[in-house]
Each structure stands twice: as structure tokens, then as C-alpha cells.
Design an enzyme around this catalytic site. Structure first.
Site, short mmCIF file in Angstrom:
data_model
loop_
_atom_site.label_atom_id
_atom_site.label_comp_id
_atom_site.label_asym_id
_atom_site.label_seq_id
_atom_site.Cartn_x
_atom_site.Cartn_y
_atom_site.Cartn_z
N GLU A 152 0.90 -1.18 0.03
CA GLU A 152 0.06 -0.04 -0.05
C GLU A 152 1.01 1.16 0.01
O GLU A 152 1.98 1.23 0.75
CB GLU A 152 -0.79 -0.26 1.31
CG GLU A 152 -1.89 -1.05 1.02
CD GLU A 152 -3.04 -1.22 2.25
OE1 GLU A 152 -4.00 -1.58 1.92
OE2 GLU A 152 -2.67 -1.08 3.17
N CYS A 183 3.32 8.49 0.90
CA CYS A 183 4.12 7.65 1.95
C CYS A 183 4.14 6.16 1.14
O CYS A 183 3.17 5.73 0.71
CB CYS A 183 3.07 7.49 3.03
SG CYS A 183 3.80 6.44 4.49
N CYS A 210 6.90 -6.90 7.17
CA CYS A 210 8.06 -6.19 7.74
C CYS A 210 8.44 -7.24 9.00
O CYS A 210 7.76 -8.10 9.46
CB CYS A 210 7.71 -5.05 8.80
SG CYS A 210 9.04 -4.00 9.42
N CYS A 221 6.93 -4.69 15.11
CA CYS A 221 6.33 -3.58 16.34
C CYS A 221 4.91 -4.06 16.80
O CYS A 221 4.05 -4.18 15.63
CB CYS A 221 6.45 -2.15 15.83
SG CYS A 221 7.97 -1.86 15.25
N CYS A 228 1.63 -2.25 15.34
CA CYS A 228 1.85 -1.94 14.05
C CYS A 228 0.95 -3.16 13.10
O CYS A 228 1.45 -4.48 13.16
CB CYS A 228 3.00 -1.50 13.39
SG CYS A 228 3.26 -1.81 11.77
N GLY A 269 7.20 -1.74 5.86
CA GLY A 269 8.43 -2.23 5.78
C GLY A 269 9.53 -1.21 6.63
O GLY A 269 9.17 -0.07 6.99
N GLU A 270 10.84 -1.87 6.79
CA GLU A 270 11.90 -1.22 7.51
C GLU A 270 12.89 -0.79 6.52
O GLU A 270 13.73 -1.50 6.12
CB GLU A 270 12.37 -1.84 8.59
CG GLU A 270 13.61 -1.52 9.34
CD GLU A 270 13.96 -0.22 9.70
OE1 GLU A 270 12.89 0.49 10.40
OE2 GLU A 270 15.01 0.50 9.40
N HIS A 307 -3.70 5.04 16.14
CA HIS A 307 -5.07 4.64 15.59
C HIS A 307 -5.26 3.24 15.96
O HIS A 307 -4.49 2.20 15.76
CB HIS A 307 -5.09 4.73 14.23
CG HIS A 307 -4.39 6.04 13.61
ND1 HIS A 307 -2.96 6.63 13.53
CD2 HIS A 307 -5.01 7.16 13.41
CE1 HIS A 307 -3.06 7.49 13.19
NE2 HIS A 307 -4.27 8.23 13.31
N CYS A 365 -1.05 5.94 10.12
CA CYS A 365 0.32 5.31 10.50
C CYS A 365 -0.21 3.97 11.29
O CYS A 365 -0.97 3.96 12.02
CB CYS A 365 1.01 6.16 11.72
SG CYS A 365 1.53 7.63 10.86
FE1 SF4 Z 1 7.43 -1.45 12.95
FE2 SF4 Z 1 7.44 0.13 10.69
FE3 SF4 Z 1 7.84 -2.54 10.52
FE4 SF4 Z 1 5.59 -1.37 11.51
S1 SF4 Z 1 6.23 -1.31 9.22
S2 SF4 Z 1 6.60 -3.37 12.17
S3 SF4 Z 1 6.06 0.41 12.72
S4 SF4 Z 1 9.02 -1.12 11.49
#
Ligand code: SF4
Length: 365
Positions: A90, A125, A132, A136, A139, A177-178, A307, A357
Site C-alpha cells: 500500500e 508515503c 516487515c 512492532c 503496527c 517495511g523497515e 490509531h 500510521c
Molecule cells: Fe515497525 Fe514500521 Fe515495521 Fe510497522 S512497518 S513493524 S512500525 S518497522
């Protein structure tokens, strides 16, 4: 077959050498790919027909249009792109009014419906991975697991294949993703966006975010001039560990020690993302602790309203707690001559279409 989209000038020079093309062809390819943004090799009309045929036998331009677009009542759009066998990512287009960028949605909700025709700023964005690895806890992407990293072409395609490309003023790597876990591709994209042979944007228009993977951060800071945003979320190590597993491998203190080795008072901005969770990290003791851990840095703290999503144990901070936290940081954020902390509250966008977010899931809906 190689995807030409996302290749740097140096990589295209190498490809041209392999194909026996004259060296200047690489610059012509950059012009077609990044200035004209053509989506097929046949459109490259200053290449001879023979050269085009030869190029087509080994390369393609990986343009892929989104398969879905959800539009929020505030004008935010969430695009769904197909990538890597059967997966989706996305990308969120956020039209905004510059003066309201720092205004809280909480105080002025009516500010959020805007026409795309009088934009002073439009941010995209983008995602750099499918899912990922960082996990986290708050998330949605992180809870989905990891399904692969995007190529530089897949990342750039998110900009090039939306109808709003010409309106874009900023790009943030804050989607799925990171970035430090897919750094080669992210650096290649930053090069394409900022190089004179690419789009020629100022690096100030691009922000790359990270949970703080120290070796990747070091390389990013040294090889790229784009803004950096660190996902901090809690200054207390044990509490941060409870929501961000990365704290175990790369403690926040190590991340901050690295960041203090560089000068952040110039053009390049260092910011920290701080999502406000009710009762977990939103009191003034945490605000005071945050100032302590950020000592020695010239930076911005971006507060983000959490959120809520189904199944999450976390709750959204109250507007008054967010306001008190922000005011405290702005009042006490310059405790000595080496430290300057400015705190802003990011307006929440696209919540009704799960584009805000931490809510990106890459699902067909
Ligand atoms: Fe963490 Fe960002 Fe990965 Fe979500 S996308 S798990 S906030 S590093």
C-alpha cells in the site's frame, strides 16, 4: 531480464557497456526513465531500432498500475499495488495544506477536508517491503510478518504510476517495511529522486524512517542527505522493548550515541516519531525522560495519535494528554545549549480507509 526502473546512472552505464552501446546511451536512458518517465522501451526514440531491440531482449521497464484506490473523506488516497507473486503493498497519497500541517486534528477536525486543487503540499508515503520483520506490537504491518523486500523499481513505481505524480512535493518512507532492512534499494531510490540525472529533487523533500538498525543507519547517514526519522515511541528501555522487539538487538541508547556523532543543525532534519498510547507513554514523566535521552541533539519530536485497530490492546491518548505532552516538550525542550527539541503533532489522515500510521496491511479489499 532486468528492470530498468530504479537503476542508477552507474548501473545503466554498466548495462550499456555489457551491451556494447556507446557510454552516452546511459544518460539517454536516464532521461527517458526519469525525466520523460516512459513506460516502454519502444518510446525511447533517440535509440536506434537495433539498440531498442537489443535492450528489449534483456531489459524491461517495471511499471505496474495500482489495482485499487480508496479515497478518504479528508482527500487522502490509499493505493494498492501488486508485487512479488500474489502479494500487495500500500502507498498513501496525502494532500495537505502547509499551514495546517502542524495543527492538531483534535482541535480543528474541519481543517482536514481540503480540495486537491489548492494544495501547498502533497506527500506520498511509500512502502519498501512486503510486510516487515520488525514486529512492532502496535503496527498492523508488523503483525503480518515479512514476505519479501521490494526492488528499487518496485519502490519508484509507487510514485511514477499514480495520477498525482506531478503534484508530489514530498516523499516519506513510512509505509510498509523497515528501510534500513532494504537499504540498497532505498539508497538507489534516494539517488534517483535527488540526482541531477534523475528527478533532481532536493533531499529535503524526502524523509526516511527507521526503528533504529545501527549499521544501516550509519551507512544511510553517510551516503544520503535525505531527512531521517527514528521511531522512538518510548524513552524507557524496558517499556520500549515491550512494544518494539528491535530494542533488544539495537537499544535506543546505541542509536542515539550514533546520531550524536553527526551534526543535525543544518539543512538535514532529524526527527523522532512518538506514537501516543494512553497510560503507557503519554504522561509528563515520559516527556521529561524523553528530553533526558535526547540531550545533545537538535531534533524534532513528532507526536502521532495512535490509531486503534481490531484486536490491539493499546488505546488512544486523550487530546488533553497529547496537548500537555507537546506543551511540556516545547517548554522544556532546550535544557542546555547543545539540545534543541521542537515538538509537533502530526495531523492524522486517512483513518477511515485504514491509511493512517501503522494501519497498512497490503490486503485486497
Ligand atoms: Fe515497525 Fe514500521 Fe515495521 Fe510497522 S512497518 S513493524 S512500525 S518497522
Amino acid at each position: 531480464m532486468v528492470n530498468l526502473l530504479g537503476m542508477t546512472l552507474a548501473q545503466l552505464q554498466e548495462l550499456c557497456a555489457d551491451l556494447g552501446f556507446p557510454r552516452f546511451r546511459a544518460k539517454q536512458l536516464c532521461d527517458w526513465l526519469y525525466k520523460q518517465r516512459v513506460d516502454n522501451i519502444d518510446a525511447m526514440t533517440n535509440l536506434s531500432l537495433a539498440n531498442r531491440e537489443q535492450l528489449k531482449s534483456v531489459a524491461y521497464i517495471g511499471r505496474e498500475f495500482p489495482v485499487n484506490c480508496q479515497v478518504s473523506k479528508d482527500g487522502t488516497k490509499k493505493y494498492l499495488f501488486p508485487v512479488l507473486d500474489g502479494h500487495y503493498i500500500e502507498t498513501v497519497f496525502i494532500p495537505e495544506n502547509k499551514t495546517s500541517d502542524l495543527i492538531s486534528q483534535i482541535h480543528q477536525p474541519s481543517d482536514l477536508s481540503r480540495q486537491t486543487t489548492d494544495l501547498s503540499r502533497a506527500t506520498l508515503c511509500i512502502s519498501c517491503q512486503v510486510g516487515c520483520k520488525m514486529g512492532c506490537r502496535f503496527c498492523v504491518t508488523g503483525q503480518q510478518g515479512y514476505h519479501g523486500s521490494l526492488s528499487a523499481g518496485d519502490i519508484l513505481n509507487q510514485l511514477f504510476s499514480i495520477p498525482e505524480f506531478e503534484q508530489l512535493t514530498n516523499v516519506v518512507f513510512m509505509g510498509m517495511g523497515e528501510p534500513m532492512d532494504n537499504l540498497d534499494a532505498v539508497l538507489a531510490v534516494c539517488s534517483v529522486l535527488t540526482a541531477e540525472w534523475g528527478l533532481g529533487w532536493s533531499p529535503k523533500r524526502i524523509t526516511v524512517s527507521s526503528v533504529g538498525i545501527v549499521p544501516g543507519l550509519k551507512r544511510f547517514i553517510e551516503e544520503c542527505q535525505c531527512h531521517l526519522a527514528i521511531s522512538l515511541h518510548n524513552p524507557v528501555p524496558q517499556e520500549r522493548l515491550a512494544i518494539m522487539p528491535v530494542q533488544k538487538a539495537f537499544p535506543l541508547n546505541d542509536v542515539l550515541a550514533l546520531l550524536r556523532q553527526y551534526d543535525w543543525s543544518g539543512q538535514r532534519r532529524l526527527s523522532f516519531e512518538y506514537t501516543m498510547f494512553r497510560g503507557l507513554n503519554d504522561d509528563l514523566a515520559h516527556a521529561a525522560h524523553l528530553i533526558e535521552v535526547l540531550r545533545g541533539l537538535d531534533c524534532r519530536v513528532n507526536l502521532i495519535r495512535f490509531h486503534s485497530s481490531p484486536g490491539t490492546p493499546y488505546r488512544t491518548s486523550t487530546p488533553s494528554a497529547i496537548k500537555a505532552f507537546q506543551d511540556y516538550l516545547n517548554r522544556k525542550g532546550t535544557p542546555d545549549s547543545r539540545t534543541r527539541i521542537v515538538c509537533t503533532l502530526r495531523a492524522s489522515r486517512g483513518e477511515d480507509i485504514d491509511a493512517a500510521c501503522g494501519l497498512l496491511a497490503g490486503k485486497e479489499s
